[in-house]
Design a protein around this motif. Structure first.
Motif, PDB file in Angstrom:
ATOM      1  N   VAL A   4       0.845  -1.192   0.000  1.00 29.17           N
ATOM      2  CA  VAL A   4       0.000   0.000   0.000  1.00 29.17           C
ATOM      3  C   VAL A   4       0.882   1.244   0.000  1.00 29.17           C
ATOM      4  CG1 VAL A   4      -1.679   1.316   1.347  1.00 29.17           C
ATOM      5  CG2 VAL A   4      -1.903  -1.165   1.150  1.00 29.17           C
ATOM      6  N   ARG A   5       0.511   2.198  -0.833  1.00 31.91           N
ATOM      7  CA  ARG A   5       1.219   3.475  -0.872  1.00 31.91           C
ATOM      8  C   ARG A   5       0.635   4.418   0.180  1.00 31.91           C
ATOM      9  NH1 ARG A   5       4.279   4.865  -5.330  1.00 31.91           N
ATOM     10  NH2 ARG A   5       4.469   3.290  -6.956  1.00 31.91           N
ATOM     11  N   TRP A   6       1.470   5.364   0.603  1.00 31.51           N
ATOM     12  CA  TRP A   6       1.045   6.362   1.579  1.00 31.51           C
ATOM     13  C   TRP A   6       1.255   7.749   0.985  1.00 31.51           C
ATOM     14  CZ3 TRP A   6      -0.389   5.545   6.895  1.00 31.51           C
ATOM     15  CH2 TRP A   6      -0.488   4.195   7.248  1.00 31.51           C
ATOM     16  N   GLY A   7       0.206   8.565   1.052  1.00 32.27           N
ATOM     17  CA  GLY A   7       0.276   9.901   0.483  1.00 32.27           C
ATOM     18  C   GLY A   7      -0.062  10.973   1.491  1.00 32.27           C
ATOM     19  N   ILE A   8       0.388  12.176   1.205  1.00 32.68           N
ATOM     20  CA  ILE A   8       0.081  13.362   1.997  1.00 32.68           C
ATOM     21  C   ILE A   8      -0.612  14.371   1.102  1.00 32.68           C
ATOM     22  CG2 ILE A   8       1.123  15.397   3.104  1.00 32.68           C
ATOM     23  CD1 ILE A   8       0.992  13.037   4.913  1.00 32.68           C
ATOM     24  N   ASN A   9      -1.676  14.966   1.629  1.00 31.97           N
ATOM     25  CA  ASN A   9      -2.407  15.991   0.893  1.00 31.97           C
ATOM     26  C   ASN A   9      -1.740  17.351   1.083  1.00 31.97           C
ATOM     27  OD1 ASN A   9      -5.269  16.354  -0.498  1.00 31.97           O
ATOM     28  ND2 ASN A   9      -4.919  18.148   0.798  1.00 31.97           N
ATOM     29  N   LEU A  10      -1.507  18.055  -0.009  1.00 31.85           N
ATOM     30  CA  LEU A  10      -1.009  19.425   0.030  1.00 31.85           C
ATOM     31  C   LEU A  10      -2.169  20.391  -0.139  1.00 31.85           C
ATOM     32  CD1 LEU A  10       2.129  19.110  -2.316  1.00 31.85           C
ATOM     33  CD2 LEU A  10       1.981  18.687   0.148  1.00 31.85           C
ATOM     34  N   PRO A  11      -2.113  21.577   0.490  1.00 33.26           N
ATOM     35  CA  PRO A  11      -0.998  22.134   1.249  1.00 33.26           C
ATOM     36  C   PRO A  11      -0.870  21.544   2.644  1.00 33.26           C
ATOM     37  CG  PRO A  11      -2.826  23.683   1.249  1.00 33.26           C
ATOM     38  CD  PRO A  11      -3.225  22.552   0.331  1.00 33.26           C
ATOM     39  N   LEU A  12       0.337  21.613   3.194  1.00 32.68           N
ATOM     40  CA  LEU A  12       0.619  21.104   4.521  1.00 32.68           C
ATOM     41  C   LEU A  12       0.097  22.066   5.588  1.00 32.68           C
ATOM     42  CD1 LEU A  12       4.318  20.045   3.852  1.00 32.68           C
ATOM     43  CD2 LEU A  12       2.317  18.535   3.945  1.00 32.68           C
ATOM     44  N   PRO A  13      -0.310  21.548   6.747  1.00 35.49           N
ATOM     45  CA  PRO A  13      -0.852  22.422   7.789  1.00 35.49           C
ATOM     46  C   PRO A  13       0.226  23.317   8.400  1.00 35.49           C
ATOM     47  CG  PRO A  13      -0.539  20.206   8.641  1.00 35.49           C
ATOM     48  CD  PRO A  13      -0.286  20.135   7.151  1.00 35.49           C
ATOM     49  N   ALA A  14      -0.156  24.540   8.712  1.00 37.98           N
ATOM     50  CA  ALA A  14       0.713  25.505   9.392  1.00 37.98           C
ATOM     51  C   ALA A  14       1.952  25.851   8.574  1.00 37.98           C
ATOM     52  CB  ALA A  14       1.119  24.989  10.781  1.00 37.98           C
ATOM     53  N   HIS A  15       1.893  25.668   7.256  1.00 30.44           N
ATOM     54  CA  HIS A  15       3.010  25.980   6.361  1.00 30.44           C
ATOM     55  C   HIS A  15       2.506  26.829   5.202  1.00 30.44           C
ATOM     56  CE1 HIS A  15       5.043  22.760   8.476  1.00 30.44           C
ATOM     57  NE2 HIS A  15       6.137  22.929   7.769  1.00 30.44           N
ATOM     58  N   ALA A  16       3.193  27.938   4.938  1.00 29.03           N
ATOM     59  CA  ALA A  16       2.956  28.647   3.682  1.00 29.03           C
ATOM     60  C   ALA A  16       3.431  27.765   2.533  1.00 29.03           C
ATOM     61  CB  ALA A  16       3.702  29.970   3.676  1.00 29.03           C
ATOM     62  N   LEU A  17       2.801  27.890   1.381  1.00 25.41           N
ATOM     63  CA  LEU A  17       3.145  27.026   0.259  1.00 25.41           C
ATOM     64  C   LEU A  17       4.625  27.137  -0.102  1.00 25.41           C
ATOM     65  CD1 LEU A  17       1.818  24.989  -1.631  1.00 25.41           C
ATOM     66  CD2 LEU A  17       1.361  26.871  -3.233  1.00 25.41           C
ATOM     67  N   ALA A  18       5.183  28.311  -0.003  1.00 25.35           N
ATOM     68  CA  ALA A  18       6.593  28.500  -0.343  1.00 25.35           C
ATOM     69  C   ALA A  18       7.529  27.804   0.641  1.00 25.35           C
ATOM     70  CB  ALA A  18       6.921  29.993  -0.391  1.00 25.35           C
ATOM     71  N   ASP A  19       6.990  27.392   1.802  1.00 23.72           N
ATOM     72  CA  ASP A  19       7.815  26.744   2.826  1.00 23.72           C
ATOM     73  C   ASP A  19       7.670  25.229   2.828  1.00 23.72           C
ATOM     74  OD1 ASP A  19       8.628  29.271   3.669  1.00 23.72           O
ATOM     75  OD2 ASP A  19       7.007  29.437   5.143  1.00 23.72           O
ATOM     76  N   HIS A  20       7.053  24.662   1.795  1.00 21.52           N
ATOM     77  CA  HIS A  20       6.816  23.211   1.755  1.00 21.52           C
ATOM     78  C   HIS A  20       8.065  22.398   1.393  1.00 21.52           C
ATOM     79  CE1 HIS A  20       2.645  24.010   2.246  1.00 21.52           C
ATOM     80  NE2 HIS A  20       2.200  22.901   1.709  1.00 21.52           N
ATOM     81  N   ARG A  21       9.034  23.025   0.778  1.00 26.80           N
ATOM     82  CA  ARG A  21      10.089  22.256   0.121  1.00 26.80           C
ATOM     83  C   ARG A  21      10.784  21.269   1.052  1.00 26.80           C
ATOM     84  NH1 ARG A  21      14.537  24.282  -4.260  1.00 26.80           N
ATOM     85  NH2 ARG A  21      15.629  22.275  -4.463  1.00 26.80           N
ATOM     86  N   ARG A  22      11.206  21.707   2.229  1.00 22.53           N
ATOM     87  CA  ARG A  22      11.993  20.833   3.104  1.00 22.53           C
ATOM     88  C   ARG A  22      11.210  19.581   3.478  1.00 22.53           C
ATOM     89  NH1 ARG A  22      14.956  23.441   8.185  1.00 22.53           N
ATOM     90  NH2 ARG A  22      16.043  24.391   6.424  1.00 22.53           N
ATOM     91  N   THR A  23       9.938  19.733   3.790  1.00 23.99           N
ATOM     92  CA  THR A  23       9.133  18.572   4.175  1.00 23.99           C
ATOM     93  C   THR A  23       8.867  17.668   2.981  1.00 23.99           C
ATOM     94  OG1 THR A  23       8.084  19.864   5.939  1.00 23.99           O
ATOM     95  CG2 THR A  23       6.998  17.813   5.283  1.00 23.99           C
TER      96      THR A  23
END
Length: 336
Positions: A4-23
């Protein structure tokens, strides 16, 4: 059976879109294979996926879902094909009818004959993305001269956001599978079985064939503060469960009487009352909350045969607002 694959829905909580890269870059090391987006909450479905493909090329990309009433079939085909050529990972184009509150109230478009429009769009996309003539055998759309001009080297799969049997039949019969949400762990086998039967999809041991996808989207609120979590869940569920497709879905699942007080409040214009009328047990089953260890166990209950991807929508919490950098560790705990 594939893992089974595991996915995360974007946008991430408590993060501005421009700050998603590291995660996003760290997701494979955290145990996640996919990133997904929806459309309707202020951010479009494709821009975050294009950024994710650049930040972490190995991720699989999916939309869960893009409404068929707000983008024409040709634009959907072009956008998905372009993303597929750009990305190193697989692309899954999830489309669906959405609800009139999004397609009409927010975008000014019609919401007519949703089942036929989704079916026509899926058939159009399957042909267009595989380099075949799209033809004109559609009830709700017409673009017989359309051509991408190229065939993607890896054509995106076309999935359907589906709830009840007839739309599930389109997902499994015409499309490459279904994206389902707002259901309990106990509901999953019934939904898969209904889609398989309606779509006339034979399977092994009563389950869909391996090439059919079943993506289960879960709403997760990882906090110790149960009152906060339930209030947040009621705010969302009191609205969405009283939208016509979701209300009909839960009536089909046998919850009509359980939801009647909420439905009455919503029809009277009392959105707060609609949320307050939802039973605690149902809120807890549809809006999973608690500490990571407890959540991990509850998420695991959705791993029924036929489920190919668990997609987590992580809701913002007081803990994440206080320490947004803690998100990566939290995701690792939920996946462990």
């Amino acid at each position: 059976m594939n893992a089974v694959r595991w996915g995360i829905n974007l946008p991430l909580p408590a993060h501005a879109l421009a700050d998603h890269r590291r995660t996003v870059e760290a997701l494979p090391d955290l145990g996640f294979t996919d990133v997904w987006t929806g459309e309707g909450g202020g951010i479009d479905a494709f821009t975050p996926l294009a950024a994710a493909a650049a930040w972490q090329p190995g991720l699989r990309l999916g939309t869960g879902v893009v409404p068929v009433f707000t983008r024409g079939p040709g634009i959907l085909a072009q956008t998905a094909a372009t993303l597929s050529e750009l990305a190193r990972g697989e692309v899954l184009l999830g489309v669906g009818a959405s609800v009139p509150a999004h397609t009409t109230a927010l975008n000014g478009g019609p919401h007519d004959r949703p089942l036929a429009r989704v079916r026509d769009t899926v058939r159009f996309l399957k042909r267009a993305l595989h380099g075949e003539p799209v033809g004109d055998a559609y009830e709700t759309l017409s673009a017989p001269g359309f051509s991408l001009g190229f065939t993607p080297s890896r054509p995106p799969k076309v999935l359907v956001g589906a709830l009840r049997p007839r739309m599930l039949g389109v997902a499994y019969g015409d499309g490459d599978g279904a994206v389902v949400n707002l259901l309990t762990a106990e509901d999953v086998p019934r939904v898969i079985a209904a889609g398989r039967a309606e779509g006339r999809v034979d399977g092994v041991d009563g389950h869909p064939l391996p090439e059919r996808e079943t993506v289960v989207k879960l709403f997760v609120c990882p906090t110790r503060d149960a009152e906060y979590a339930r209030n947040a869940g009621r705010g969302f569920l009191g609205w969405i469960l009283n939208q016509k497709p979701y209300h009909a879905f839960h009536e089909w699942l046998g919850r009509g009487e359980l939801l009647q007080d909420s439905y009455d409040a919503h029809r009277a214009g009392d959105r707060r009352g609609a949320g307050a009328a939802l039973p605690d047990g149902l809120v807890d089953a549809l809006w999973l909350h608690g500490e990571p260890a407890a959540l991990r166990e509850r998420i695991g209950r959705f791993l029924h045969p036929g489920v190919t991807t668990l997609l987590l929508y992580v809701a913002p919490t007081p803990e994440l607002y206080g320490r947004p950098e803690a998100l990566a560790g939290l995701l690792a705990e939920l996946r462990a």
